[in-house]
Every structure is written in C-alpha cells, then in structure tokens.
Write an enzyme that holds these catalytic residues in place. Structure first.
Site, short mmCIF file in Angstrom:
data_model
loop_
_atom_site.label_atom_id
_atom_site.label_comp_id
_atom_site.label_asym_id
_atom_site.label_seq_id
_atom_site.Cartn_x
_atom_site.Cartn_y
_atom_site.Cartn_z
CB SER A 126 -0.88 -0.01 1.26
OG SER A 126 -1.38 1.28 1.54
CE1 TYR A 151 -3.32 0.31 4.83
CE2 TYR A 151 -3.97 -1.93 5.37
CZ TYR A 151 -3.64 -0.96 4.43
OH TYR A 151 -3.63 -1.28 3.10
CE LYS A 155 -1.57 -4.21 3.33
NZ LYS A 155 -1.79 -5.56 2.77
NE ARG A 232 -4.97 10.57 0.84
CZ ARG A 232 -4.60 11.66 1.51
NH1 ARG A 232 -4.06 12.69 0.84
NH2 ARG A 232 -4.74 11.74 2.83
#
Ligand code: WQD
Length: 348
Positions: A126, A151, A155, A232
C-alpha cells in the site's frame, strides 16, 4: 493451465483480479473466510466470466487449515495475497487485531509458498507505507518513514518479512503498492461492498448522493494544496487487477539466474500502482456533480487525524516492467463506482 491461489478472493480487489486472471487464461482458486467480504462476489465473477471459482472458507491465521488447501492443490504456480484488514481508523483503535490478522496470515501463507515450492508470489502492499512524504511524486526508492497508522505498519513489516523470506527461498516476489483503489467492473456485477458507515471518500460521496447521509464532511480545506483539500492518487480497481495478472506473467516469463537470485532483494520487486496524477477532495466532488448531474450536499469540517496533505505516485516502473497501460480516467472511476452503488441500492 497455470493454477493461481488468490488469498482474499472475495474482497474488492481480489474479486476484480480473479476476473482478470480468468480472462487471461489462468485457473483460479480462492481462500476467503468472509470476515470482511461476501461470497456473493463470486456469483458476480461467475456472471462475468462464466466460471465457478472454488473458494476455501478458512482462516489464514490457521496454519493447519491453510496447509490443507495446498495439500489438496499441489500444482499452484502463483499466489496473490490480498487478505488483510485495511481500515486505517480501526487499526488505531485495535492495533493487536491488525498485527495478528495481517501478519500471522502473511507468515502462514509464506510458509506454505516455501514448503510447497510455489515459484511466484504477489503481495498486496500500500502507498500507506510512504507515510507523510514531502517530495512528490513518490517512487519505489523513496525512503519509508515511520508509518502513519498500525495498518500502514503491518504493510511495512509485511514487506520486510518478504524481503528476508525471499533471501532464503526460491520463490520470487512482486510487492504492489496500491494508491487509492476506486471504481467497479463496468458490468456492475462486482464492486466495493461497504461494511458499516463508509470512511473512504468515494463511498461517502455516493452515500450522501443517495441520501443515506445528509451531508458529506470535507476533512479540512486548509492544507498546503491548490484548493486546500487533500490530494490523492485514485486508481481504477480494474487497472489494479490487471497489474496483478501482468506481474505473474512477468515473473513467469523473466527467469533470473542463480547468481542474481543470491543477491539480496534480487528475488523481490516493488512497484507503485497509481495513475501518477493527484486529485483533491473538492475536485472529486466537482467531477461527481458533473457526471451525475446531481448537486452534492457537503460542508468543510475539521482535518482527519492521520491524513497526509498530498500523495501521488511515480508509476513508471510498473508501466515499463509490466507493460501496464491505458489507465482509466477519474471520470471512468466515478461513473463505474456510481453505477455499482446505485445497483447495490436498487437505484439503477
Ligand atoms: C481520501 C481523502 C480524506 C472521506 C485509503 C485507504 C488506505 C489505502 C490508501 C490501501 C482524505 C478525504 C474522506 C470523507 C473526506 N489503501 N475524505 N471526507 O485515507 O487516502 O486511504 O487509500 O491500502 O487503506 O484507507 O482514503 O478515501 O479515506 O480519504 O474529506 O467523508 O478524502 O480526508 O483526504 P485514504 P480516503
């Protein structure tokens, strides 16, 4: 026919990837315990591809159950590992749930890859590994700072586990760092299944447009960006899916010498999956209003903790190495996701 195991095959990206794999001629099996997904996604995959996909409803944190799948399918030539929890906010509230689920499941499936000599492994990573970057666009050599959430840390740790495992086995790895996956298959037979109140931007926009929430809150418009709202790199889930099939084809076609294999990280490639273009929250809202012809009710609210002002990818490596091209536009992302959402709510 090469047999591929998709771990998390009933999830959003997993189901779209199975469609692409089948359409590229792969035989596919799935592992999914439906903890964050729904078996009806495989019904959608069947409607699109005509193929019934066998799913093993087991928990990847159970090594015995996971090994049994490999014992029953001894000719697996590739693994794509999606299965993980991915809600940034939830990971802050329940870090141990995230470390247990995301890391134990990864370690178990890696043990099986090594024990059963599976030659190719694709890992779902990610852009959250990049944390709060200052220089943009980010490329795969960008140093990884402190992750911004548990989170993101699962990763980062997952990538490190793979680097070390690759150094001690014959399996070869590609780790794909997704930016913001959005959109749905054009048939509207599969898409992202929201679980509870959506936290991501796209489903939040659609829920507001459907009247399920009375207004969208834009989390801050005082960032150092042209219109003050966060930027983003949104990427169509079908493009993400195709990158996985192309990664397997790349590994199957490009063997490496024993000499190269011995050199640390020669067994692992990392690639960004983004369009290379960033859009702000307000630009996404404007694009939705233009496409849907509907005015969206929103207000500017406080910043959301953990958000970075802007991040978008340098995606040249995936384009050059995988032949990954013709990436879909923001309008196609919004249109396909909106169709899926309306169908899900019987509004199509
Ligand atoms: C995008 C922007 C919000 C909702 C996601 C996944 C993460 C990773 C990367 C896979 C932010 C703003 C949102 C709302 C808003 N994917 N927003 N109002 O945080 O970039 O992370 O993609 O690994 O797992 O969570 O995506 O869609 O939540 O937010 O203003 O109601 O939209 O503040 O700036 P994010 P997002």
């Amino acid at each position: 026919m090469e047999k591929i195991l998709v771990a998390g095959g009933c999830g959003y990206i997993g189901s779209h990837t199975i469609v692409d794999l089948v359409q590229k001629g792969f035989e596919v099996i799935s592992i999914d315990n439906f903890s964050r997904s729904d078996k009806k996604m495989l019904e959608g995959v069947r409607k699109i591809t005509g193929k019934e996909i066998v799913n093993y409803e087991i928990d990847l944190c159970d090594l015995t159950a996971t090994k049994k799948v490999f014992e029953e399918n001894n000719n697996i030539t590739g693994i794509i590992h999606f299965a993980a929890y991915k809600a940034v906010g939830e990971s802050v509230e329940k870090p141990l749930l995230y470390f247990r689920n995301n890391l134990i499941s990864l370690i178990n499936i890696l043990e099986c890859a090594v024990q059963f000599d599976v030659p190719n492994f694709i890992f779902s990573s990610s852009c959250s590994v990049y944390g709060d970057v200052k220089s943009l666009p980010v490329n795969e050599e960008t140093p990884l700072p402190e992750a911004a959430s548990p989170y993101g840390r699962t990763k980062q740790i997952g990538e490190e586990i793979i680097f070390d495992t690759a150094n001690a086995c014959k399996t070869r790895f590609i780790m794909l760092r997704y930016f913001n996956p959005v959109g749905a298959h054009p048939s509207a037979e599969i898409g992202e299944l929201p679980i509870g109140k959506p936290s991501n931007l796209f489903p939040s926009v659609f829920y507001t447009a459907l009247g399920k929430t009375n207004e969208l809150v834009v989390h801050g418009n005082d960032y150092e960006t042209p219109d003050g709202s966060c930027i983003r790199d949104y990427i169509h889930v079908m493009d993400i899916a195709e990158a996985h099939s192309l990664s397997l084809l790349y590994l199957m076609k490009n063997k490496i010498s024993e000499e190269e294999r011995k050199n640390r990280n020669r067994n692992v490639d990392v690639m960004n999956l983004g369009t290379g273009k960033g859009y702000s929250v307000l630009e996404v809202i404007n694009a939705f209003e233009k496409i849907s012809g509907e005015k969206l009710n929103y207000k500017i609210g406080a910043r959301r903790s953990g958000d970075v002002a802007a991040i978008f990818s340098d995606n040249k490596k995936a384009i050059d190495k995988l032949g990954w091209k013709n990436l879909k536009s923001l309008d196609e992302m919004i249109l396909s996701a909106w169709r899926w959402t309306k169908k899900l709510n019987n509004k199509l």
